[in-house]
Design an enzyme around this catalytic site. Structure first.
Site, PDB file in Angstrom:
ATOM      1  N   HIS A  85       4.654  -3.441   1.802  1.00 19.83           N
ATOM      2  CA  HIS A  85       3.715  -4.371   1.150  1.00 19.83           C
ATOM      3  C   HIS A  85       3.561  -4.073  -0.347  1.00 19.83           C
ATOM      4  O   HIS A  85       3.106  -4.919  -1.098  1.00 19.83           O
ATOM      5  CB  HIS A  85       2.369  -4.446   1.892  1.00 19.83           C
ATOM      6  CG  HIS A  85       1.421  -3.305   1.684  1.00 19.83           C
ATOM      7  ND1 HIS A  85       1.281  -2.250   2.565  1.00 19.83           N
ATOM      8  CD2 HIS A  85       0.529  -3.062   0.699  1.00 19.83           C
ATOM      9  CE1 HIS A  85       0.358  -1.429   2.130  1.00 19.83           C
ATOM     10  NE2 HIS A  85      -0.130  -1.884   1.001  1.00 19.83           N
ATOM     11  N   ASP A 221       5.971   0.040   7.658  1.00 19.36           N
ATOM     12  CA  ASP A 221       5.592  -0.436   6.319  1.00 19.36           C
ATOM     13  C   ASP A 221       6.235   0.412   5.217  1.00 19.36           C
ATOM     14  O   ASP A 221       5.569   1.182   4.539  1.00 19.36           O
ATOM     15  CB  ASP A 221       4.066  -0.419   6.203  1.00 19.36           C
ATOM     16  CG  ASP A 221       3.560  -1.284   5.060  1.00 19.36           C
ATOM     17  OD1 ASP A 221       4.372  -1.649   4.180  1.00 19.36           O
ATOM     18  OD2 ASP A 221       2.352  -1.585   5.039  1.00 19.36           O
ATOM     19  N   SER A 646      -1.651   3.414  -0.832  1.00 20.56           N
ATOM     20  CA  SER A 646      -0.521   2.838  -0.126  1.00 20.56           C
ATOM     21  C   SER A 646       0.767   3.406  -0.683  1.00 20.56           C
ATOM     22  O   SER A 646       0.967   3.410  -1.898  1.00 20.56           O
ATOM     23  CB  SER A 646      -0.504   1.325  -0.289  1.00 20.56           C
ATOM     24  OG  SER A 646      -1.286   0.751   0.701  1.00 20.56           O
TER      25      SER A 646
HETATM   26  N1  ARG Z   1      -4.636  -3.202   4.682  1.00 19.91           N
HETATM   27  C1  ARG Z   1      -3.533  -2.623   3.957  1.00 19.91           C
HETATM   28  C2  ARG Z   1      -3.958  -2.308   2.551  1.00 19.91           C
HETATM   29  O1  ARG Z   1      -4.739  -2.768   1.862  1.00 19.91           O
HETATM   30  C3  ARG Z   1      -2.270  -3.410   4.036  1.00 19.91           C
HETATM   31  C4  ARG Z   1      -2.283  -4.724   3.326  1.00 19.91           C
HETATM   32  C5  ARG Z   1      -1.005  -5.505   3.415  1.00 19.91           C
HETATM   33  N2  ARG Z   1      -0.849  -6.181   4.700  1.00 19.91           N
HETATM   34  C6  ARG Z   1      -1.421  -7.393   4.995  1.00 19.91           C
HETATM   35  N3  ARG Z   1      -1.271  -7.887   6.187  1.00 19.91           N
HETATM   36  N4  ARG Z   1      -2.148  -8.065   4.136  1.00 19.91           N
HETATM   37  O2  ARG Z   1      -4.344  -2.814   1.667  1.00 19.91           O
HETATM   38  N1  GLU Z   2      -3.192  -0.829   2.186  1.00 18.10           N
HETATM   39  C1  GLU Z   2      -3.915  -0.200   1.127  1.00 18.10           C
HETATM   40  C2  GLU Z   2      -3.205  -0.314  -0.209  1.00 18.10           C
HETATM   41  O1  GLU Z   2      -2.464  -1.203  -0.421  1.00 18.10           O
HETATM   42  C3  GLU Z   2      -4.178   1.229   1.460  1.00 18.10           C
HETATM   43  C4  GLU Z   2      -5.010   1.271   2.609  1.00 18.10           C
HETATM   44  C5  GLU Z   2      -6.424   1.562   2.275  1.00 18.10           C
HETATM   45  O2  GLU Z   2      -7.105   0.770   1.581  1.00 18.10           O
HETATM   46  O3  GLU Z   2      -6.799   2.631   2.733  1.00 18.10           O
HETATM   47  O4  GLU Z   2      -3.412   0.414  -1.132  1.00 18.10           O
END
Ligand code: ARG
Ligand code: GLU
Length: 711
Positions: A85, A221, A646
């Site tokens: 991502h 990921d 991330s």
């Molecule tokens: N929750 C994770 C992080 O903030 C992964 C985000 C990307 N994936 C998604 N389905 N939006 O940010």
């Molecule tokens: N998915 C998040 C990012 O893109 C990291 C996950 C979190 O917020 O802990 O940075």
């Protein structure tokens, strides 16, 4: 009971507490105490091995990836791992109908096949230094906060230019502990970053929005990039003559099986946490701000979903937008639930009583005795401003393409009026791609429905003091029809022409455009009322928060606390561990490929998988990445991470790479405000799964050979 709660909160804020983790530690501040606590948990790492300004150490193998994520170097030739991502927009930008790397994955077979990404960069941190004294030079107690602030800013500007550094380096100074400390970072930005490999989305995004922020999780990921440098190994702009960046500092990879209880460390760039807010601030976030944002996004997501489920073209166009909007929508819901479930506001209130009692006992500045009343008043005053600001940003900037275009055009107009022709032309060039590009994944009907719903929401919920009442929400259908039919904001060809016009003509067209004229009044309200009021109250709150933070440090006798995340390089460590999301439910910390097969839905946009993976599963073809007949996919730990972490390396007790961080569990997303060991977990993709996918799905033996893997 109360006492125990306070004690818990107290110890959780300290670095030397008896908890099974350490959080948000500045690498240059790794104390002997922390190192020995890590060693008690199995670590063999020394402070020098983790961070050293003059020797090769792990900090040289960790990079900030393109400003917002983290990545790690895994070969002497600058190979980088980060999340899928994090690399997504690069992967997408190289994808065409014939070569759909998003869908099918991308596996370069030679350096020549690696793909450049204009604008992309990575940042090394070579040295970290506490320079609070230098930044505070010339500050004395006769100055008020405004004078202090401008003096500090002056010092920072000077120091960023004058602190010693090499030609190719930069100095960046960042504030810590709400402005009570300052650190200088010596950084290097490498600007030629090429895409090396990516798994198909059915692996890299497996589970997509449904599984996002959730456990059990089965997402692969990851994506692979490479740093290129000039012939002298220094940063260089993109050139076909650049060569792979060469380094001695890269992660060796361990594929030994993992188990619950194993020590690990996360090294990366967490964006923002706010663990030292007063109870009243958390209460405002949970009761006022989060609900407003959740409601706005739910409205938008429901409309998108209804079109996406009926129309495959729209589904394709809106998948990434939907994911972006849904990500924090879902996070805030989890955050609110977690705060309520763990009684964070009560715990904070108890702590505040303790704080007052300590302020008395330690004869601290008597102002501290009324600090919570002051907070109370400021947050009361702040409520409508904060709400108005959030509604404005959600409605006009984040969730509707047409209104966002209006906002960019407004900026252009302002730039001409305030800074003249040249700045205008420059910004026009800068915005051109963004504005015309915004029609690529765009559907007029969808956007118009969102526009109508958002403007109705505006009329219903914008706080009265900031509401523009010059339109009648009952007429919104007609207003929308007129705008979407006649405005340049919904007309890619006219908009393109507009972006080639000189400033006078440009403004004349805008001043006769129904869409622009409609939007401009709200945008003006924002810049003329909401934003100045916000700045004003925010600086009062920030000043008080700075004072409170200093008080907290005094209450703890200046023992080390965890400084809030601020986008700088940090360490957090913990153990692999499951958790109890609800009463009588236990989640184990490691997921497996068999779980992917359990979730598999043929043809589904979230849960479909490559046929090859099914075959590998059937044949249990996992060796050497697993010899047990079960292939691990993701795992959980007790490290304290946030957005920006991330792509961070998960490192074992020997300093070897064992996984890549990519998410947190839903029940624990409140860790940005309050970390609770019981339910806060970070989620990592197992490096064994990453290598398995590269090797057996991508068949990219070149990369496997390049990395150094211990079995
Ligand atoms: N929750 C994770 C992080 O903030 C992964 C985000 C990307 N994936 C998604 N389905 N939006 O940010
Ligand atoms: N998915 C998040 C990012 O893109 C990291 C996950 C979190 O917020 O802990 O940075």
């Amino acid at each position: 009971m109360k006492k125990i709660l306070v004690l818990l909160l107290v110890t959780f804020l300290f670095q030397n507490s008896r908890s099974q983790n350490g959080r948000m530690i500045i690498p240059s501040e790794l104390s002997n105490d922390l190192i020995s606590r890590m060693q008690e948990m199995g670590s063999k790492l020394t402070a020098d091995a983790i961070y050293s300004p003059d020797k090769t150490s792990l900090n040289d193998a960790v990079i900030q990836f393109n400003g917002g994520c983290t990545g790690e170097i895994v070969s002497p030739d600058g190979l980088i791992l980060t999340n899928h991502h994090c690399g997504y927009s690069a992967i997408q930008s190289h994808s065409t109908f014939e070569h759909n790397y998003v869908k099918d994955g991308f596996w370069s077979q030679s350096l020549a096949e690696e793909l450049p990404n204009p604008g992309m960069y990575v940042t090394f941190v070579r040295k970290i230094e506490n320079i609070t004294d230098k930044v505070m030079e010339g500050i004395d107690d006769t100055m008020d906060e405004t004078q202090k602030k401008s003096m500090i800013q002056k010092n920072i500007n000077r120091l960023e230019k004058t602190l010693p550094k090499k030609d190719w380096q930069e100095i960046q100074i960042k504030s810590f502990y709400d402005g009570n400390s300052y650190y200088a970072f010596t950084i290097e930005n490498y600007k030629d970053i090429r895409l090396v490999a990516a798994p198909p989305s059915s692996i890299g995004k497996f589970g997509a929005d449904t599984d996002n922020w959730m456990w059990p999780r089965h997402t692969g990921d990851f994506s692979v990039f490479r740093i290129y440098a000039g012939k002298n190994n220094r940063p260089a702009e993109y050139s076909p003559d650049n060569v792979p960046y060469h380094t001695d500092s890269y992660f060796k990879i361990s594929i030994k099986p993992k188990k619950a209880g194993d020590f690990f460390l996360i090294y990366g760039f967490p964006g923002r946490t706010q663990e030292y807010l007063p109870a009243v601030a958390v209460q405002q976030k949970v009761e006022v701000i989060n609900p407003a944002r959740i409601k706005t996004r739910k409205t938008v997501l429901d409309i998108m979903k209804s079109y996406m489920s009926k129309n495959d073209t729209i589904k394709l166009q809106y998948t990434a937008k939907y994911a972006r909007i849904a990500n924090y929508w879902k996070k805030w819901i989890g955050e609110n639930q977690g705060i309520k479930r763990t009684g964070v506001i009560e715990k904070k209130k108890d702590f505040e009583k303790y704080f007052i009692s300590q302020a008395q006992a330690k004869k601290m500045d008597p102002d501290y005795l009324r600090i919570f009343n002051l907070f109370e008043n400021l947050y009361k005053e702040n409520r409508d401003i904060e709400l108005a600001r959030n509604y404005f940003i959600e409605i006009f900037y984040l969730n509707n393409d047409l209104l966002k275009r209006a906002l960019l055009l407004y900026n252009l107009k302002q730039t001409y009026e305030k800074q003249g022709k040249e700045s205008f032309a420059e910004l026009q060039k800068k915005y051109a791609g963004r504005l015309t590009g915004s029609f690529k994944n765009y559907n007029t009907t969808v956007d118009k429905d969102i526009f109508k719903a958002l403007m109705k929401l505006y009329a219903a919920y914008m706080p009265a003091a900031y509401k523009n009442t010059s339109f009648n929400p009952d007429n919104i259908d007609d207003i929308a029809e007129n705008i979407y039919q006649n405005s340049v904001l919904n007309n890619p060809d006219e908009l393109k022409k507009l972006l080639h016009k000189g400033p006078k003509k440009f403004i004349k067209i805008l001043d006769n455009d129904p869409g622009y004229l409609f939007a401009e009044k709200f945008i003006k309200d924002y810049y003329q009322k909401i934003a100045p009021d916000y700045q004003n109250i925010r600086s009062k709150i920030n000043n008080l928060q700075k004072k409170y933070m200093k008080g907290i440090q005094q209450v703890f006798d200046n023992r080390p606390l965890y400084p809030d995340a601020n986008g700088t390089l940090r360490i957090t460590y913990g153990v692999i561990k499951g958790y109890e999301p609800h009463d009588a439910v236990y989640y184990f910390p490691i997921s497996h490929v068999k779980g992917i097969i359990e979730k598999y839905i043929p043809g589904d946009y979230e849960f479909d998988i490559p046929k090859k993976l099914i075959d590998l599963y059937k044949n249990k073809d996992y060796k050497p990445y697993s010899n047990s007949g079960e292939m691990p996919v993701d795992f959980l730990g007790t490290a304290h991470t946030t957005g920006g972490n991330s792509g961070s390396p998960a490192i074992n007790k020997e300093g070897e790479l064992i996984g890549i961080n990519f998410d947190r569990v839903w029940e624990g997303t409140m860790s940005d405000l309050y970390y609770d060991q019981k339910i806060c977990r970070n989620i990592m993709v197992d490096i064994n799964y990453v290598l398995f996918v590269i090797d057996k799905i991508g068949n990219d033996k070149r990369l496997i050979k390049e990395m150094s893997i211990t079995k």
